[in-house]
Design a protein around this motif. Structure first.
Motif, mmCIF file in Angstrom:
data_model
loop_
_atom_site.group_PDB
_atom_site.id
_atom_site.type_symbol
_atom_site.label_atom_id
_atom_site.label_comp_id
_atom_site.label_asym_id
_atom_site.label_seq_id
_atom_site.Cartn_x
_atom_site.Cartn_y
_atom_site.Cartn_z
ATOM 1 N N VAL A 172 0.838 -1.208 0.000
ATOM 2 C CA VAL A 172 0.000 0.000 0.000
ATOM 3 C C VAL A 172 0.870 1.255 0.000
ATOM 4 N N GLY A 173 1.911 1.265 0.825
ATOM 5 C CA GLY A 173 2.794 2.418 0.881
ATOM 6 C C GLY A 173 3.525 2.652 -0.419
ATOM 7 N N GLN A 174 3.956 1.572 -1.069
ATOM 8 C CA GLN A 174 4.618 1.701 -2.369
ATOM 9 C C GLN A 174 3.709 2.383 -3.387
ATOM 10 N N THR A 203 16.068 3.269 17.343
ATOM 11 C CA THR A 203 15.298 2.247 18.082
ATOM 12 C C THR A 203 13.947 1.958 17.428
ATOM 13 N N LEU A 204 13.995 1.631 16.148
ATOM 14 C CA LEU A 204 12.772 1.255 15.448
ATOM 15 C C LEU A 204 12.349 -0.150 15.841
ATOM 16 N N PRO A 205 11.039 -0.407 15.974
ATOM 17 C CA PRO A 205 10.575 -1.783 16.154
ATOM 18 C C PRO A 205 10.953 -2.636 14.947
ATOM 19 N N PRO A 206 11.097 -3.952 15.134
ATOM 20 C CA PRO A 206 11.561 -4.803 14.031
ATOM 21 C C PRO A 206 10.719 -4.693 12.763
ATOM 22 N N TYR A 207 9.396 -4.682 12.920
ATOM 23 C CA TYR A 207 8.546 -4.619 11.738
ATOM 24 C C TYR A 207 8.716 -3.302 10.991
ATOM 25 N N LEU A 208 8.785 -2.189 11.737
ATOM 26 C CA LEU A 208 8.960 -0.897 11.083
ATOM 27 C C LEU A 208 10.313 -0.796 10.399
ATOM 28 N N ALA A 209 11.325 -1.455 10.951
ATOM 29 C CA ALA A 209 12.653 -1.444 10.333
ATOM 30 C C ALA A 209 12.634 -2.129 8.969
ATOM 31 N N ILE A 210 11.668 -3.005 8.734
ATOM 32 C CA ILE A 210 11.525 -3.655 7.434
ATOM 33 C C ILE A 210 10.529 -2.910 6.554
ATOM 34 N N ILE A 211 9.439 -2.431 7.152
ATOM 35 C CA ILE A 211 8.358 -1.815 6.377
ATOM 36 C C ILE A 211 8.780 -0.472 5.782
ATOM 37 N N LEU A 212 9.416 0.384 6.562
ATOM 38 C CA LEU A 212 9.746 1.731 6.076
ATOM 39 C C LEU A 212 10.694 1.709 4.862
ATOM 40 N N PRO A 213 11.812 0.963 4.901
ATOM 41 C CA PRO A 213 12.635 0.895 3.675
ATOM 42 C C PRO A 213 11.885 0.281 2.496
ATOM 43 N N GLY A 214 10.984 -0.668 2.783
ATOM 44 C CA GLY A 214 10.207 -1.270 1.700
ATOM 45 C C GLY A 214 9.264 -0.279 1.046
ATOM 46 N N ILE A 215 8.639 0.581 1.843
ATOM 47 C CA ILE A 215 7.715 1.586 1.300
ATOM 48 C C ILE A 215 8.446 2.558 0.380
ATOM 49 N N PHE A 216 9.653 2.944 0.778
ATOM 50 C CA PHE A 216 10.397 3.939 0.011
ATOM 51 C C PHE A 216 11.403 3.307 -0.956
ATOM 52 N N SER A 217 11.176 2.062 -1.319
ATOM 53 C CA SER A 217 12.028 1.415 -2.310
ATOM 54 C C SER A 217 11.891 2.126 -3.655
ATOM 55 N N PRO A 218 12.996 2.349 -4.364
ATOM 56 C CA PRO A 218 12.934 3.112 -5.629
ATOM 57 C C PRO A 218 12.384 2.333 -6.812
ATOM 58 N N GLY A 230 9.402 1.062 -7.486
ATOM 59 C CA GLY A 230 8.106 1.519 -7.956
ATOM 60 C C GLY A 230 8.189 2.830 -8.714
ATOM 61 N N VAL A 231 8.991 3.768 -8.214
ATOM 62 C CA VAL A 231 9.152 5.054 -8.889
ATOM 63 C C VAL A 231 9.764 4.848 -10.276
ATOM 64 N N PHE A 232 10.755 3.982 -10.366
ATOM 65 C CA PHE A 232 11.398 3.720 -11.651
ATOM 66 C C PHE A 232 10.411 3.105 -12.641
ATOM 67 N N LEU A 233 9.669 2.083 -12.232
ATOM 68 C CA LEU A 233 8.737 1.412 -13.138
ATOM 69 C C LEU A 233 7.653 2.359 -13.637
ATOM 70 N N LEU A 234 7.079 3.132 -12.724
ATOM 71 C CA LEU A 234 5.971 4.003 -13.113
ATOM 72 C C LEU A 234 6.450 5.190 -13.939
ATOM 73 N N ARG A 235 7.647 5.682 -13.677
ATOM 74 C CA ARG A 235 8.146 6.773 -14.516
ATOM 75 C C ARG A 235 8.401 6.293 -15.945
ATOM 76 N N GLN A 236 8.930 5.078 -16.077
ATOM 77 C CA GLN A 236 9.136 4.544 -17.418
ATOM 78 C C GLN A 236 7.803 4.406 -18.151
ATOM 79 N N GLN A 237 6.759 4.065 -17.422
ATOM 80 C CA GLN A 237 5.429 3.975 -18.028
ATOM 81 C C GLN A 237 4.928 5.351 -18.441
ATOM 82 N N LEU A 238 5.173 6.352 -17.620
ATOM 83 C CA LEU A 238 4.719 7.707 -17.931
ATOM 84 C C LEU A 238 5.423 8.292 -19.151
ATOM 85 N N LYS A 239 6.612 7.801 -19.458
ATOM 86 C CA LYS A 239 7.319 8.303 -20.633
ATOM 87 C C LYS A 239 6.551 8.009 -21.914
#
Length: 298
Positions: free
Chosen positions: A110-112, A161-176, A178-187
């Protein structure tokens, strides 16, 4: 000439079918073995010597302990749903692993989608300084293996001191990715439509929600499937950040099922496989549209 083309097409079709069957073979084995009884699985796949496999035991040297080879079979001796019954009604620990995976994957997917769509639009349509340089950094980060990024992620998570789940979820949400795939589509999106909307006084938010997003459903569906499959099968991050076995996702806990409860392995593996298969089947039309559009664009 026509007969030769027909013969070549038939041969190509046969080769594709053979490759498809070879690819599906492990899945077929998994499904059929999930209909075996626990006793049969232990007899066939474990190192335990039972009265059902004692005749197939071997000795490396005289006096050594006996052992037996794996007796793989596609069809069970008799079909039973006991594995599934035990999984759903007598094994809450495996259901807990399943819901841990859901809790990890759903926020990331959802965050992605929430982050990637406007970010890709901003990279493609807005004009601002250092835009291409920042996008280049995005690509570099995307190409780095997950193992390389684990150390800085772990240090940062320990620092704040992030909780374990947030330490995995936050980097996953801001993974690049999705931005790369959708920008290529917008081209490949017709810029005349966007420019006409801007001439009529539409703001970027209106253009994004009413013009761009409805025409990017197939691309977003592809992003959802890729992201879900990636984090549904998460192993490295879960091992590093999650210390409590009670909170591990199913991708990590599944590796211990064969050791702790051999008779439950195949049903648990099928249960683990079902969500990604169902998601892929639900989005297959959008994925086909995206592939067709990519072929026409290329």
């Amino acid at each position: 000439m026509i007969k030769r083309k027909t013969w070549q097409s038939g041969l190509l079709y046969i080769c594709i079918m053979v490759l498809a069957l070879v690819t599906l073979l492990p899945i077929v084995l998994l499904l059929t073995n999930s209909l075996m009884s626990g006793r049969e699985i232990v007899s066939r796949y474990s190192m335990d010597i039972t009265i059902f496999n004692v005749l197939n035991t071997e000795y490396i040297k005289s006096g050594d302990a006996p052992f037996h080879f794996v007796e793989m079979a596609f069809l069970p001796d008799y079909i039973t749903f006991h594995q599934y019954f035990k999984l759903f009604f007598n094994s809450p620990e495996y259901l807990r692993l399943f819901w841990n995976s859901v809790i990890l994957c759903v926020p990331i997917v959802v965050g992605q989608c929430i982050i990637s769509v406007p970010a890709a639009y901003a990279f493609e349509r807005l004009q601002w300084k250092y835009k291409e340089f920042l996008f280049f950094i995005y690509i570099i980060v995307m190409l780095m293996p997950t193992q390389v990024l684990l150390v800085p992620h772990y240090l940062l998570a320990e620092l704040v001191t992030l909780p374990p789940y947030l330490a995995i979820i936050l980097p996953g949400i801001f993974s690049p990715l999705g931005v790369f795939l959708l920008r290529q589509q917008l081209k490949g999106f017709p810029h005349e439509c966007l420019e006409a909307a801007q001439v009529d006084g539409a703001a970027h938010r209106t253009i994004l929600h009413h013009i761009v997003l409805p025409n990017m459903k197939s691309s977003v569906a592809v992003l959802v499937v890729i992201t879900f499959a990636d984090y549904w099968n998460i192993v490295d991050q879960a091992i590093v950040f999650i210390k409590n076995a009670f909170d591990e996702p199913m991708s990590v806990g599944l590796s211990r099922v064969m050791q702790n409860d051999t008779g439950m392995f195949f049903a648990t593996a099928c249960f683990y496989m079902f969500p990604i298969v169902i998601l892929f089947m639900s989005c297959r039309d959008y994925i086909s549209q995206e592939l067709s559009f990519a072929g026409v664009k290329n």
